[in-house]
Enzyme design. Structure first.
Site, PDB file in Angstrom:
ATOM      1  N   ASP A 305       0.853  -1.189   0.000  1.00  0.00           N
ATOM      2  CA  ASP A 305       0.000   0.000   0.000  1.00  0.00           C
ATOM      3  C   ASP A 305       0.888   1.238   0.000  1.00  0.00           C
ATOM      4  OD1 ASP A 305      -2.979   0.889   0.454  1.00  0.00           O
ATOM      5  OD2 ASP A 305      -1.723   2.192   1.710  1.00  0.00           O
ATOM      6  N   ASP A 307       0.140   4.556   0.809  1.00  0.00           N
ATOM      7  CA  ASP A 307       0.054   5.571   1.870  1.00  0.00           C
ATOM      8  C   ASP A 307      -0.170   4.979   3.259  1.00  0.00           C
ATOM      9  OD1 ASP A 307      -2.514   4.718   1.655  1.00  0.00           O
ATOM     10  OD2 ASP A 307      -3.389   6.696   1.233  1.00  0.00           O
ATOM     11  N   ASP A 392     -11.856 -15.485  14.568  1.00  0.00           N
ATOM     12  CA  ASP A 392     -12.028 -16.727  15.338  1.00  0.00           C
ATOM     13  C   ASP A 392     -11.382 -17.909  14.615  1.00  0.00           C
ATOM     14  OD1 ASP A 392     -14.020 -16.701  13.400  1.00  0.00           O
ATOM     15  OD2 ASP A 392     -15.689 -16.991  14.808  1.00  0.00           O
ATOM     16  N   HIS A 396      -8.398 -20.021  16.047  1.00  0.00           N
ATOM     17  CA  HIS A 396      -8.576 -21.473  16.089  1.00  0.00           C
ATOM     18  C   HIS A 396      -7.351 -22.177  15.503  1.00  0.00           C
ATOM     19  CE1 HIS A 396     -10.971 -25.301  15.572  1.00  0.00           C
ATOM     20  NE2 HIS A 396     -10.023 -25.480  14.656  1.00  0.00           N
ATOM     21  N   GLU A 397      -6.942 -21.744  14.317  1.00  0.00           N
ATOM     22  CA  GLU A 397      -5.848 -22.445  13.627  1.00  0.00           C
ATOM     23  C   GLU A 397      -4.506 -22.243  14.329  1.00  0.00           C
ATOM     24  OE1 GLU A 397      -6.402 -24.676  11.519  1.00  0.00           O
ATOM     25  OE2 GLU A 397      -8.509 -24.210  11.191  1.00  0.00           O
ATOM     26  N   GLU A 431     -11.238 -13.703  19.814  1.00  0.00           N
ATOM     27  CA  GLU A 431     -12.243 -12.838  19.197  1.00  0.00           C
ATOM     28  C   GLU A 431     -12.807 -11.862  20.235  1.00  0.00           C
ATOM     29  OE1 GLU A 431     -15.278 -14.342  16.196  1.00  0.00           O
ATOM     30  OE2 GLU A 431     -16.561 -13.915  17.918  1.00  0.00           O
ATOM     31  N   ASN A 437     -17.583  -7.112  20.727  1.00  0.00           N
ATOM     32  CA  ASN A 437     -18.982  -7.075  20.288  1.00  0.00           C
ATOM     33  C   ASN A 437     -19.347  -8.156  19.282  1.00  0.00           C
ATOM     34  OD1 ASN A 437     -19.609  -4.907  21.952  1.00  0.00           O
ATOM     35  ND2 ASN A 437     -18.799  -3.450  20.449  1.00  0.00           N
ATOM     36  N   GLU A 445     -18.884 -17.558  12.139  1.00  0.00           N
ATOM     37  CA  GLU A 445     -20.125 -16.924  11.662  1.00  0.00           C
ATOM     38  C   GLU A 445     -19.861 -15.930  10.537  1.00  0.00           C
ATOM     39  OE1 GLU A 445     -18.717 -16.443  14.516  1.00  0.00           O
ATOM     40  OE2 GLU A 445     -18.632 -14.323  15.046  1.00  0.00           O
ATOM     41  N   HIS A 494     -14.439 -33.218  15.043  1.00  0.00           N
ATOM     42  CA  HIS A 494     -15.132 -31.930  14.920  1.00  0.00           C
ATOM     43  C   HIS A 494     -16.543 -31.997  15.491  1.00  0.00           C
ATOM     44  CE1 HIS A 494     -11.986 -31.291  11.833  1.00  0.00           C
ATOM     45  NE2 HIS A 494     -12.057 -30.044  12.251  1.00  0.00           N
TER      46      HIS A 494
HETATM   47 CA   LIG Z   1      -3.978   3.079   0.703  1.00  0.00          CA
HETATM   48 CA   LIG Z   2     -17.169 -15.828  16.396  1.00  0.00          CA
HETATM   49 ZN   LIG Z   3      -9.311 -27.308  13.900  1.00  0.00          ZN
END
Ligand SMILES: [Ca+2]
Ligand SMILES: [Ca+2]
Ligand SMILES: [Zn+2]
Ligand SMILES: [Ca+2]
Ligand SMILES: [Ca+2]
Length: 679
Positions: A305, A307, A392, A396-397, A431, A437, A445, A494
């Protein structure tokens, strides 16, 4: 039904109860409490104040408390001192010079005195340590099993960037545990060759264990994991372009319009005439690169970038380039979270750089830690995911990398489910830390684009995304006779993660309800900071590669005891949150166990009084306001063995064998558990 489900749990009694059994069972005068796991081996031993063991007495402790024989030895692998001033020395078990995989034991000392020891021990006799196959034969079997067309060692530059080498192979003794039809855990130790194989087409990385006698594949312990069971990434296309990353020269703070979390502050560096996503202020650095839809790490380039104001107008484009800003910010916040909250310096606690590679392949629906760096796909959009860089998911990873460097939970069955859950827990914590918030109890999500799903997983209501919220309850993937494969998600890692996820949610927020096993509970939450500290200590100090849910309960309670003291509200909440998700019994106070034989009053302010205790023939039950209640008696393994009503006031227990039992009383409103001893 209840009996069968509970029977699967080797319920370990809460700290206060086993004090009796430890004294009764262990002749060693130094021992305060001794917890045994499903295999009958000590998982945690604590020492009393008069104990003569010093921190230097490790070998004596192994011989006297575990029964270590001359044919085996523990060798020190790691030593760390925590914020409480407790030092932890970790040892690896070897048998006749061969490493016993997943068998580690840690000694915990303070001021030169041994406080406790915990881990996974195997007593080995007559175990074969002579392979029939050569390493080369086993390696060829492993390659046949993986069946990839290309491996990372085929590209030396790519291998070097990812700190990877073609595996030489290691001979190990691999413990394989299973459950028989009665839910009893069984174990076997097999001589195996272990190879760390990184395939690039299709992508996979993990430790594969090939039986050194039969050549059969025994286990695949995945390093590269899927974000969920769902995955439909397209075949990677090979990108031959070579990159030229220039050296960063100065670092500065910048504004970044992230894709998922609004405008955030990030650290960048000035490199030549433009700014790049390279943060030199954290550990050995946090860097984020652009793979430009290719699969070559060496061909990745910098995002630049002019600036240093990284705006939505510039990066919210069809390429989803603003996702890179989430990845960079997420990695920075993950570093900060572990550093500030847990005193951990990056995932390896030694300041390792966190590198993220964005725009991996084309429409790729996964994000993963590959053992060295983060890799993010762009997602396929509708029907799959948006670019997988939400905070998140990043937490997680990278949380998996923390696990690899601490508990190193094997990625299968219960240990794999808890590996997944701990990553979800860190994703939620990070998170919340970075963006309070957002919806911390939902995982993914922001990236979710599949019909009928709000997120990948919900920690507050696991059933809403098809997961279990109770051990052995609805949606639980049975572990009995389950052979982990990629087709069954390594026996539901999972899926069964929902149980520990929900435990953490309940511990944080509190909850009143009845679980799938019919156990009613009412828990006051202790807040996310304390819940996270207990969880981090459980993971980083106590858990081992093959820890189970029952072990997690013992270790979680011990972690809470270390941090907040025995009998503290935090210990009670930790214990009862496990009870709420079907792991173990509710908290029992030691103060309530000692009921004097003279206690005969029918009216009491306590929920109920049991006497005499210990008993040999009958148990008298005085219930508050003489309310007729139903009761259940469980043995120390969690099997329900007797039920009835308290109407007679007297319960015949003469048929029970000697030992500790749990008496659960339900008066229609509350469930209270107390223990008693049958003489
Ligand atoms: Ca820029
Ligand atoms: Ca989340
Ligand atoms: Zn995992
Ligand atoms: Ca949706
Ligand atoms: Ca265990």
């Amino acid at each position: 039904m209840t009996t069968k489900l509970l029977g699967k749990i080797a319920v370990l009694a809460s700290v206060s109860i086993f004090a009796f059994e430890a004294n009764a069972q262990d002749a060693n005068k130094n021992v305060k409490q001794k917890f045994t796991d499903e295999r009958g081996k000590p998982s945690l031993i604590t020492f009393n104040e008069k104990s003569t063991y010093k921190s230097t007495d490790s070998q004596t402790a192994f011989v006297e408390l575990l029964g270590l024989k001359n044919n085996s030895n523990f060798s020190k692998t790691k030593s760390e001192t925590d914020k409480l001033g407790i030092s932890h020395e970790k040892f690896q078990l070897f048998h006749q010079g061969v490493k016993v995989e997943f068998s580690t034991y840690t000694l915990h000392s303070k001021s030169g005195k041994l406080e406790s020891m915990s881990g996974e021990f195997y007593q080995l006799d007559n175990v074969n340590t002579r392979p029939s196959l050569s390493k080369e034969q086993a390696f060829n079997r492993a390659l046949q099993q993986i069946g990839a067309s290309k491996y990372l060692w085929d590209s030396p530059a790519e291998a070097k960037l990812n700190d990877y080498q073609k595996p030489a192979g290691e001979l190990v003794l691999l413990p394989l545990t299973d459950e028989d039809n009665n839910g009893k855990k069984t174990e076997q130790l097999r001589l195996a060759y272990k190879f760390d194989i990184y395939a690039t087409n299709p992508v996979s990385r993990g430790d594969i264990y090939v039986d050194a006698v039969t050549g059969v594949t025994l286990l695949y312990n995945a390093t590269i994991k899927h974000l969920g069971e769902f995955s439909n990434g397209s075949k990677p296309s090979v990108d031959k372009k070579t990159g030229n990353k220039s050296m960063a020269t100065a670092f500065v703070a910048a504004n970044a319009d992230t894709r998922y979390s609004g405008t955030q502050s990030i650290q960048t560096s000035l490199s030549g005439a433009s700014y790049i996503l390279s943060d030199a202020t954290r550990g050995s650095g946090v860097m984020t690169y652009n793979m430009k839809k290719g699969t070559s790490y060496t061909a990745a380039v910098n995002f630049t970038d002019a600036d240093n104001n990284w705006t939505a107008a510039e990066y919210n484009n069809v390429n989803k380039d603003n996702g890179a800003l989430d990845a960079h910010w997420g990695a920075e916040k993950t570093y900060d979270y572990f550093s500030l909250i847990h005193g951990r310096n990056s995932y390896n606690n030694a300041g390792a750089a966190i590198k993220s590679y964005v725009h991996y392949s084309s429409a790729y629906n996964n994000a993963y830690w590959n053992g060295s760096v983060m890799t993010y796909g762009d997602g396929s959009g509708t029907g799959g995911f948006d670019i997988l860089t939400s905070i998140d998911v990043a937490g997680h990873e990278i949380g998996h990398a923390v696990c690899t460097n601490t508990a190193n939970l094997a990625y299968q069955k219960e240990s794999g489910a808890m590996n997944e859950a701990l990553s979800d827990i860190w994703g939620a914590c990070i998170e919340y830390y970075a963006a309070p918030n957002k919806q911390r109890w939902l995982i993914g999500e922001d990236i979710e684009r599949r019909a009928g799903h709000l997120s990948l997983r919900s920690m507050s209501n696991p059933k809403s995304e098809g997961q279990p919220d109770t051990y052995g309850g609805a949606n639980w993937t049975s572990q009995t006779k389950c052979r982990p494969t990629s087709n069954n998600d390594q026996c539901g890692v999972h899926n069964n993660s929902g149980v520990l996820n929900h435990w953490f949610y309940i511990l944080t927020e509190g909850k009143t309800g009845t679980n799938d096993l019919g156990s009613s509970y009412s828990i006051t939450g202790i807040g996310i900071d304390k819940a996270a500290k207990i969880t981090y200590r459980m993971e980083s100090v106590y858990m081992t590669s093959s820890s189970t849910y029952a072990n997690a309960r013992t270790y979680g309670i011990q972690a809470a005891t270390d941090l907040y003291g025995a009998g503290s509200l935090e210990v009670i909440a930790t214990t009862n949150a496990f009870y709420a998700v079907g792991v173990g019994t509710a908290y029992v106070s030691t103060a309530k166990i000692a009921v004097p034989k003279s206690a005969k009053t029918a009216t009491t302010t306590e929920a109920f009084v049991l006497y005499p205790n210990p008993t040999s023939e009958v148990l008298n039950v005085s219930v508050k306001e003489n309310k007729v209640s139903s009761y259940k008696i469980f043995n120390s393994l969690g099997f329900q063995i007797q039920t009835g009503k308290t109407s007679g006031g007297e319960i015949n227990v003469s048929n029970l064998s000697k030992g500790i039992y749990f008496f659960e009383l339900n008066n229609g409103q509350d469930t209270v558990v107390k223990s008693f001893i049958k003489k």
